[in-house]
Motif scaffolding. Sequence first.
Motif, PDB file in Angstrom:
ATOM      1  N   LEU A   1       0.806  -1.211   0.000  1.00  0.00           N
ATOM      2  CA  LEU A   1       0.000   0.000   0.000  1.00  0.00           C
ATOM      3  C   LEU A   1       0.841   1.264   0.000  1.00  0.00           C
ATOM      4  CD1 LEU A   1      -2.897  -0.916   2.471  1.00  0.00           C
ATOM      5  CD2 LEU A   1      -2.796  -1.184  -0.010  1.00  0.00           C
ATOM      6  N   GLU A   2       2.055   1.184   0.483  1.00  0.00           N
ATOM      7  CA  GLU A   2       2.895   2.373   0.576  1.00  0.00           C
ATOM      8  C   GLU A   2       3.829   2.517  -0.613  1.00  0.00           C
ATOM      9  OE1 GLU A   2       6.268   3.361   3.647  1.00  0.00           O
ATOM     10  OE2 GLU A   2       4.335   3.991   4.498  1.00  0.00           O
ATOM     11  N   SER A   3       4.393   1.415  -1.086  1.00  0.00           N
ATOM     12  CA  SER A   3       5.453   1.520  -2.087  1.00  0.00           C
ATOM     13  C   SER A   3       5.065   1.062  -3.483  1.00  0.00           C
ATOM     14  CB  SER A   3       6.673   0.719  -1.624  1.00  0.00           C
ATOM     15  OG  SER A   3       6.350  -0.662  -1.512  1.00  0.00           O
ATOM     16  N   ALA A   4       3.950   0.365  -3.652  1.00  0.00           N
ATOM     17  CA  ALA A   4       3.568  -0.124  -4.984  1.00  0.00           C
ATOM     18  C   ALA A   4       3.431   1.040  -5.962  1.00  0.00           C
ATOM     19  CB  ALA A   4       2.257  -0.894  -4.906  1.00  0.00           C
ATOM     20  N   GLU A   5       4.007   0.870  -7.147  1.00  0.00           N
ATOM     21  CA  GLU A   5       4.055   1.956  -8.128  1.00  0.00           C
ATOM     22  C   GLU A   5       2.779   1.982  -8.965  1.00  0.00           C
ATOM     23  OE1 GLU A   5       7.757   1.449 -10.183  1.00  0.00           O
ATOM     24  OE2 GLU A   5       8.908   2.307  -8.534  1.00  0.00           O
ATOM     25  N   LEU A   6       1.700   2.335  -8.306  1.00  0.00           N
ATOM     26  CA  LEU A   6       0.399   2.500  -8.948  1.00  0.00           C
ATOM     27  C   LEU A   6      -0.106   3.908  -8.653  1.00  0.00           C
ATOM     28  CD1 LEU A   6      -1.281  -0.882  -7.963  1.00  0.00           C
ATOM     29  CD2 LEU A   6      -0.306  -0.295 -10.178  1.00  0.00           C
ATOM     30  N   GLY A   7      -0.629   4.578  -9.654  1.00  0.00           N
ATOM     31  CA  GLY A   7      -1.155   5.927  -9.480  1.00  0.00           C
ATOM     32  C   GLY A   7      -2.004   6.295 -10.678  1.00  0.00           C
ATOM     33  N   LEU A   8      -2.353   7.578 -10.781  1.00  0.00           N
ATOM     34  CA  LEU A   8      -3.178   8.020 -11.900  1.00  0.00           C
ATOM     35  C   LEU A   8      -3.211   9.540 -11.943  1.00  0.00           C
ATOM     36  CD1 LEU A   8      -4.993   6.835 -14.174  1.00  0.00           C
ATOM     37  CD2 LEU A   8      -6.946   7.268 -12.673  1.00  0.00           C
ATOM     38  N   ASN A   9      -2.932  10.095 -13.110  1.00  0.00           N
ATOM     39  CA  ASN A   9      -3.129  11.525 -13.329  1.00  0.00           C
ATOM     40  C   ASN A   9      -4.485  11.826 -13.931  1.00  0.00           C
ATOM     41  OD1 ASN A   9      -0.879  12.797 -12.305  1.00  0.00           O
ATOM     42  ND2 ASN A   9       0.278  12.733 -14.216  1.00  0.00           N
ATOM     43  N   ALA A  10      -5.027  10.891 -14.717  1.00  0.00           N
ATOM     44  CA  ALA A  10      -6.287  11.113 -15.419  1.00  0.00           C
ATOM     45  C   ALA A  10      -7.446  11.225 -14.437  1.00  0.00           C
ATOM     46  CB  ALA A  10      -6.544   9.973 -16.404  1.00  0.00           C
ATOM     47  N   THR A  11      -8.523  11.832 -14.899  1.00  0.00           N
ATOM     48  CA  THR A  11      -9.737  11.905 -14.089  1.00  0.00           C
ATOM     49  C   THR A  11     -10.536  10.618 -14.262  1.00  0.00           C
ATOM     50  OG1 THR A  11     -11.168  12.827 -15.817  1.00  0.00           O
ATOM     51  CG2 THR A  11      -9.800  14.367 -14.579  1.00  0.00           C
ATOM     52  N   PRO A  12     -11.276  10.203 -13.243  1.00  0.00           N
ATOM     53  CA  PRO A  12     -12.208   9.096 -13.452  1.00  0.00           C
ATOM     54  C   PRO A  12     -13.250   9.485 -14.498  1.00  0.00           C
ATOM     55  CG  PRO A  12     -11.934   9.591 -11.109  1.00  0.00           C
ATOM     56  CD  PRO A  12     -11.315  10.719 -11.867  1.00  0.00           C
TER      57      PRO A  12
END
Length: 837
Positions: A366-377
């Motif tokens: 939950l802290e280090s996994a390289e998952l993210g998102l700039n786009a809007t839902p």
Amino acid sequence: MRLSGDSGLGSGEPFDVTWDLYNDVAQRKPKKTTSHASPPIRHWRALLFECAVLAAQQPPQPSAALAVYSAEQAAAGEKIYFAQCAVCHGDDLAGREKATALAGAQFQDAWNGKDLRRLLEGIETMPPTAPKSLPESQYLAVLAFLLRNAGMPEGTTALPGDRAQLARMLFGSAPSRSVAAAPAAPAVGVAPRSGAVAAPSSAARRGPDIAWTTYGGNLASQRYSPADQITKDNFAQLEVAWRLKTDFLGPRPDTLYSATPLLVDRTLYTTAGTRRAAIALNAVTGEMLWMHTEDEGKRGQNSPRNGAGRGVAYWASAEGTDRRVIYVTPGYRMLALDARTGIPVPSFGRNGAVDLKLEADQEVDLESAELGLNATPLIVGDVIVVGVAHRPGGAPRTMRNARGMVRGYDARTGKRLWIFNTIPRRGEFGYDTWLDNAAERNGNTGVWSQMSADPELGLVYLPVEMPTGDYYGGNRPGNTLFADSLVAVDVKTGRRKWHYQTVHHDLWDYDLSCAPILFDMQRNGRTIKAIAQPTKQAFLFVFNRETGEPIWPIEERPVPQSDAPGERSSPTQPFPTRPLPFDMQGITDGDLIDLTPELKAQALEVVKRYRMGPLFTPPVLSSLEGPLATLQVPSDVGGANWPGGSFDPETNRLYIHSHTSVYLSGLVAATAQQSDMGYIGGQARAPGAGVTRGGVNVQGLPLLKPPYDRITAYDMNTGERLWQKTHSSTPDEIANHPALRGMKLPRLGQPGRTFIGTLTTKSLLVAGEGGVHTNEVGKRVALLRAYDKLTGEDVGAVEMPSKQTGSPMTYVIDGKQFIVLAVSGSDGAEILAYALP
């Protein structure tokens, strides 16, 4: 007050007269008494007659009897309209082909004096493929939106569902009173008798407000607005109406602010600052109404996608009482905020947040996994669709990266409804396109860009990225579905309807980076529901969005093959035969800089150390003896990138900005400390020099000939390329270069990463420049440019303090049109709102 029967007006029906109007008339009548009580009874008939005459002559005044819908109900109806109806009837409600207009003089003339039950029954015939398929509350909300759009006043109670009550309410764009034709009450408005002229309300004089309710303007991602106050005749007169510096919304200034605000219910919603605060602004003044920010600690700091992101999404319940702003934080948590207050909605997820690192059908830290998102839902009805982004993959630390996926969530509760595995699991369709069980050991393949949807078809369109390793695929043999594919899935279940792969076994980072554009086209006398997907390699892939069948033939053509160790490149790649590409593809000697003979000669010497070739020439194992790298054109960032294009539904023309640059695509052996990939992107260097991305130039000038960024227009009924022109001003480092001294240079465009979104309005195409230059008075500026959308002719420009980094949007409030966009640079970021003085 209400008088009827013995009022002497002959109708025997109720008639509304305000006390203010009555008293105004009564005070001018001779009185037989000195009392200040009501006038003598013998004056009733004369007073009432004069009241009626005056009411018919003066502009209508809103009253409780006329206000039969609530603001919340109309706001909900606006959302439903743009989600369900705008595809056919248009964002401007003006109609499309067989779809009738739902606004304007013709619509109002057709419905004036008719009861609202009949209008509701007409609305219930939509959508044409599934009449009456929506809840009654949603149809009523759309009706309220149409009433508001017609300039009728809002009240405190919603339209009733009782059909008998609706039958007693009459439509009227300009409420008036007529002595001889008093209406049944209550009335939304009364149409004047033949020959009578009713004064328009102030709302009718101004015209309806025009919103911008999703990132792409609508779910079709057309980035179009019918707003027409700003034209080619006055664009150059635009002034900054308000501005908001965003540097205080994070620990450091934002140098690449890419958000596009939404306009809903006269309020702007967006994200801002490097900590990605969600904010609400007064759309007329720019005053901040509320702000919500999260400090996610190490989780946020480890994010592969930091900064303000692209913005927010908006959802409202059918009755409009529950309105929410939805966005994804840098730490990959999805928040639902009350649109009125900015306070998290406690019933959504856990205390207003859904942890997107959970329920991903894989174990991640939950802290280090390289998952993210700039786009809007993307919100379609009551379903939130959200993708995922990873860290850029030129030199990944491991092939076993986190997997991509797309998920659907309940907009009310935050409950996960479905998941679509972009890397198929064993037994799922597409698993066998990953040879040697490669699907078990590879990651990425997410959807990091914006998405589009067709609510009528119930489909969401997913532009999927490539698997782990942008330039080396030896660990992932095969065509690897659904990498580099446009995938249509059911919005309610996530089940695949169709897909098309635009790159096989990607070695160029040519993943799908922007939202596809939905539109209807005419071909062979029939209407086709179409979809166009712009790509980094400067193609437009155009399909039937119902079936996935190509509109024009797409040919599989042989391409150069890789000689990198362990690599098995695809023998063919898909080439659309129409439309023609919108930017340079591949590189030859004829594409090198030729502003002077000396520069051309030097360029020819430079390229001797590199491999050149056509589109899809693969990366080369880098060597100091040569070749150092493949000269890849378009570069790994395009062509086109995340801003995508815009579309004019009135003319069926598509517009796309692109930039022309070269990427040095080389491979080097990875050390065990660097990666388990075997080979990663880079160039050979002398011992101790390290591995860098590198660049190539001629005396500091771009290797390629100009233009360096351009806008292209297409007729999407025929696939014909209509016009193409250079966009940005020539930067100082080129205009003032010693090798070009004394030359009168035309506009050459801005080299480098210029990610420019376009905006299409009733008459204009609008886009800001991707860099700054020094103007004739010595000021460093960028220009917000306007073009005639039919011809591409420059028709106006205004100055901006920094380059455009967020795609522009526009809206109209109280008859005033604004153009709003994000700009940023080394001095930080701000939101600029332009309007006419």
